[in-house]
Motif scaffolding. Structure first.
Motif, PDB file in Angstrom:
ATOM      1  N   PRO A  71      34.323  30.416  56.161  1.00 24.66           N
ATOM      2  CA  PRO A  71      34.523  31.356  55.068  1.00 24.66           C
ATOM      3  C   PRO A  71      34.494  32.602  55.011  1.00 24.66           C
ATOM      4  N   THR A  72      35.442  33.430  54.480  1.00 26.17           N
ATOM      5  CA  THR A  72      35.281  34.917  54.522  1.00 26.17           C
ATOM      6  C   THR A  72      35.100  35.358  53.131  1.00 26.17           C
ATOM      7  N   ARG A  73      34.699  36.572  53.410  1.00 21.26           N
ATOM      8  CA  ARG A  73      34.373  37.472  52.125  1.00 21.26           C
ATOM      9  C   ARG A  73      35.212  38.669  51.874  1.00 21.26           C
ATOM     10  N   ASP A  74      36.088  38.661  50.676  1.00 24.34           N
ATOM     11  CA  ASP A  74      37.133  39.714  50.771  1.00 24.34           C
ATOM     12  C   ASP A  74      36.406  41.135  50.250  1.00 24.34           C
ATOM     13  N   LYS A  75      37.130  42.064  50.538  1.00 26.04           N
ATOM     14  CA  LYS A  75      36.657  43.420  50.051  1.00 26.04           C
ATOM     15  C   LYS A  75      37.358  43.518  48.883  1.00 26.04           C
ATOM     16  N   SER A  76      36.502  44.103  47.693  1.00 31.04           N
ATOM     17  CA  SER A  76      36.885  44.573  46.624  1.00 31.04           C
ATOM     18  C   SER A  76      37.696  45.571  46.547  1.00 31.04           C
ATOM     19  N   LEU A  77      39.071  45.491  45.715  1.00 31.25           N
ATOM     20  CA  LEU A  77      39.918  46.402  45.752  1.00 31.25           C
ATOM     21  C   LEU A  77      40.459  46.747  44.435  1.00 31.25           C
ATOM     22  N   GLY A  78      39.405  46.948  43.506  1.00 29.58           N
ATOM     23  CA  GLY A  78      39.447  47.519  42.116  1.00 29.58           C
ATOM     24  C   GLY A  78      39.951  46.246  41.144  1.00 29.58           C
ATOM     25  N   ASN A  79      39.818  45.017  41.521  1.00 25.52           N
ATOM     26  CA  ASN A  79      40.163  43.743  40.969  1.00 25.52           C
ATOM     27  C   ASN A  79      39.152  43.187  40.391  1.00 25.52           C
ATOM     28  N   GLY A  80      37.940  43.955  40.279  1.00 26.00           N
ATOM     29  CA  GLY A  80      36.897  43.318  39.242  1.00 26.00           C
ATOM     30  C   GLY A  80      35.951  42.707  40.424  1.00 26.00           C
ATOM     31  N   LEU A  81      36.174  42.448  41.484  1.00 29.11           N
ATOM     32  CA  LEU A  81      35.258  41.897  42.384  1.00 29.11           C
ATOM     33  C   LEU A  81      33.905  42.531  42.744  1.00 29.11           C
ATOM     34  N   GLY A  82      34.150  43.579  42.627  1.00 27.41           N
ATOM     35  CA  GLY A  82      32.886  44.689  42.763  1.00 27.41           C
ATOM     36  C   GLY A  82      31.722  44.437  41.675  1.00 27.41           C
TER      37      GLY A  82
END
Length: 193
Positions: A4-15
């Motif tokens: 599994p990988t963890r994506d970087k937040s890119l202003g998409n609400g993930l942060g």
């Protein structure tokens, strides 16, 4: 099996989603510790610490997607194994990561050895007494997590080569410091890891 990988937040609400998960998870750690559920608290701390180490590793390597790995491997990648120095060069990060590595050994004792009896003299110890010993493991885990987070937040905020709104980790503000939270949701959606 895929790693599994963890994506970087890119202003998409993930942060913001990460901040809420971190804050809720940390609050659960404190509740578990206060009620004597030390193994649950340790398991959650393991997840939080591993996530923050992975974020730091991804930051240093410039990766947009980070492999989710156990703490031992992440510590090794950051501060080195026997024959490799690791990618972390900041002495303060190296020191706290070394302390996390030591904590992970006590975590292993708690998670894998609490029900085992290794020597004849261990039989006099009740299971409840064996469990209660690990309250200190929880406190130590909280301490290293908070140290790492303070250091990570300060290091990111000090960077002048990135826009101001991207200088905050996903733990900002105070995900691991409930006493400092204002009670409002995370105010800035950043490019946080």
């Amino acid at each position: 099996m895929a790693i599994p990988t963890r994506d970087k937040s890119l202003g998409n609400g993930l942060g913001g989603q990460r901040w809420r998960r971190y804050a809720d998870a940390f609050d659960r750690v404190e509740r578990c510790a206060s009620q004597g559920y030390f193994l649950e608290a340790i398991a959650i701390l393991d997840s939080l610490i591993g996530d923050r180490l992975a974020s730091r590793l991804g930051h240093l390597q410039g990766d947009d997607s980070i492999k989710v790995e156990p703490i031992g491997r992440l510590c090794g990648a950051l501060i080195g194994y026997k024959n490799a120095p690791g990618v972390e060069h900041d002495p303060e990060f190296r020191a706290v990561t070394a302390d996390i590595r030591v904590w992970s050994e006590t975590r292993n004792d708690a998670m894998h050895g609490v029900a085992r009896i290794f020597r004849p003299e261990d039989t006099a110890t009740s299971f409840d007494a064996a469990m209660n010993i690990h309250g200190q493991t929880v406190l130590d885990g909280i301490a290293v997590l908070r140290r790492f987070d303070r250091l990570d937040t300060a290091a990111r905020q000090a960077r002048k080569d990135i826009p101001a709104h991207k200088r905050f980790p996903a733990t900002w503000p105070a995900a691991f410091f409930p006493e400092e939270r204002s009670g409002t949701p995370r105010p800035v959606e950043s490019d946080a890891r």
